[in-house]
Scaffold this active site. Structure first.
Site, mmCIF file in Angstrom:
data_model
loop_
_atom_site.group_PDB
_atom_site.id
_atom_site.type_symbol
_atom_site.label_atom_id
_atom_site.label_comp_id
_atom_site.label_asym_id
_atom_site.label_seq_id
_atom_site.Cartn_x
_atom_site.Cartn_y
_atom_site.Cartn_z
ATOM 1 N N HIS A 144 -5.910 1.580 -17.334
ATOM 2 C CA HIS A 144 -4.763 0.705 -17.091
ATOM 3 C C HIS A 144 -3.532 1.506 -16.687
ATOM 4 O O HIS A 144 -3.369 2.668 -17.067
ATOM 5 C CB HIS A 144 -4.479 -0.238 -18.279
ATOM 6 C CG HIS A 144 -3.959 0.400 -19.517
ATOM 7 N ND1 HIS A 144 -4.499 0.167 -20.765
ATOM 8 C CD2 HIS A 144 -2.926 1.257 -19.732
ATOM 9 C CE1 HIS A 144 -3.816 0.843 -21.670
ATOM 10 N NE2 HIS A 144 -2.853 1.530 -21.071
ATOM 11 N N GLU A 172 -4.636 -4.327 -17.112
ATOM 12 C CA GLU A 172 -5.933 -4.003 -17.696
ATOM 13 C C GLU A 172 -7.056 -4.212 -16.677
ATOM 14 O O GLU A 172 -6.880 -4.941 -15.691
ATOM 15 C CB GLU A 172 -6.185 -4.904 -18.916
ATOM 16 C CG GLU A 172 -5.235 -4.670 -20.089
ATOM 17 C CD GLU A 172 -5.630 -3.455 -20.939
ATOM 18 O OE1 GLU A 172 -6.094 -2.440 -20.391
ATOM 19 O OE2 GLU A 172 -5.457 -3.527 -22.164
HETATM 20 C C1 F6R Z 1 3.174 2.039 -21.278
HETATM 21 C C2 F6R Z 1 2.268 2.246 -20.169
HETATM 22 C C3 F6R Z 1 0.823 2.532 -20.454
HETATM 23 C C4 F6R Z 1 0.635 3.965 -20.944
HETATM 24 C C5 F6R Z 1 -0.824 4.218 -21.288
HETATM 25 C C6 F6R Z 1 -1.052 5.620 -21.805
HETATM 26 O O1 F6R Z 1 4.468 1.741 -20.803
HETATM 27 O O2 F6R Z 1 2.676 2.172 -19.057
HETATM 28 O O3 F6R Z 1 0.076 2.314 -19.283
HETATM 29 O O4 F6R Z 1 1.059 4.855 -19.941
HETATM 30 O O5 F6R Z 1 -1.252 3.298 -22.250
HETATM 31 O O6 F6R Z 1 -0.446 5.747 -23.038
HETATM 32 P P1 F6R Z 1 -0.339 7.173 -23.777
HETATM 33 O O7 F6R Z 1 0.612 7.970 -22.968
HETATM 34 O O8 F6R Z 1 0.205 6.847 -25.128
HETATM 35 O O9 F6R Z 1 -1.716 7.736 -23.788
#
Ligand code: F6R
Length: 237
Positions: free
Chosen positions: A138, A143
């Site tokens: 995503h 999603e």
């Molecule tokens: C949140 C977003 C999400 C995150 C993804 C990865 O604003 O855009 O797409 O980039 O869920 O999250 P982390 O960096 O926590 O692994």
């Protein structure tokens, strides 16, 4: 696509921050698209440093965040508005009125999504979009699905995402099941996209996203078609 291979998370964060700062220095009225999650925290720390050192001035910048949990107040510690204020926006010289996150408490979701798309359009689109990637591919909270959704919309988060994000909540049950997210159109229309990813658990999905088929089953794969995609990662992909 340009892939910048770095040594580690720190170098990734430094390089990403330098690109964002350069963009703001070239165009002080830049519209930045921003992400939350663990990945950009280091980038935001470097940006705060650059700002405090007088190397970048955010006073005329507009920020537009990708997403927000549905049902959380902006003051909730796990809301993305709270995250952005904590990690970046209250620590730099930006006008908070020019910083935008979808309203997770909107009663009319459709109207809120339309408002957000109009806001992006009225800002003239996004100059530089910072992205992380989820384990299921995503971007924002777009999603895996049967089709790419163009505009801002409300999504039901899938099990992989709820499990991954439960680390920030007291229990899995507390993770909101829905979120508002910017759609694929605004992301793809951004003049430049900066994708950052680190951690071995992201390796397989990064390979799929960047070198596999372009499909809504891996939302980030659409980025292969972006005219100016910079990927910064320590991963061997
Ligand atoms: C949140 C977003 C999400 C995150 C993804 C990865 O604003 O855009 O797409 O980039 O869920 O999250 P982390 O960096 O926590 O692994």
């Amino acid at each position: 696509m340009r892939i910048v291979k770095v040594k580690n998370y720190e170098e990734m964060s430094r390089k990403a921050a330098n690109i964002i700062a350069a963009q703001v220095n070239l165009n002080p009225q830049t519209v930045l698209g921003l992400a939350t999650g663990s990945t950009p925290i280091g980038t935001y720390e470097r940006l705060v440093e650059l700002c405090n050192n007088g190397d970048v001035d955010f006073s005329q910048v507009t920020t537009i965040n990708l997403d927000e949990y549905y049902g959380l107040e902006p003051t909730h510690e796990q809301s993305y508005r709270y995250f952005m204020n904590k990690h970046l926006l209250t620590k730099i010289n930006i006008n908070l009125a020019n910083t935008h996150v979808p309203n997770g408490k909107a009663t009319d979701i459709e109207a809120e999504c339309r408002r957000y798309d109009e806001l992006i359009e009225n800002a003239g689109g996004i100059d530089l979009q910072l992205l992380g990637i989820g384990h299921d591919g995503h971007i924002g909270f777009n999603e895996p699905s049967d089709e790419f959704v163009m505009g801002t919309h409300c999504v039901t988060l899938n099990e992989i995402t709820i499990n991954a994000n439960s680390r920030f909540f007291n229990s899995r049950d507390e993770v909101p099941k829905q979120a508002l997210t910017m759609g694929i159109k605004a992301i793809m229309q951004a003049s430049r996209v900066l994708l950052i990813a680190s951690g071995d658990d992201k390796k397989e999905i990064m390979k799929k996203a960047l070198f596999g088929p372009v499909t809504p089953a891996v939302p980030a794969s659409i980025l292969q078609l972006h005219r100016d995609l910079i990927v910064i990662t320590p991963l061997d992909i």
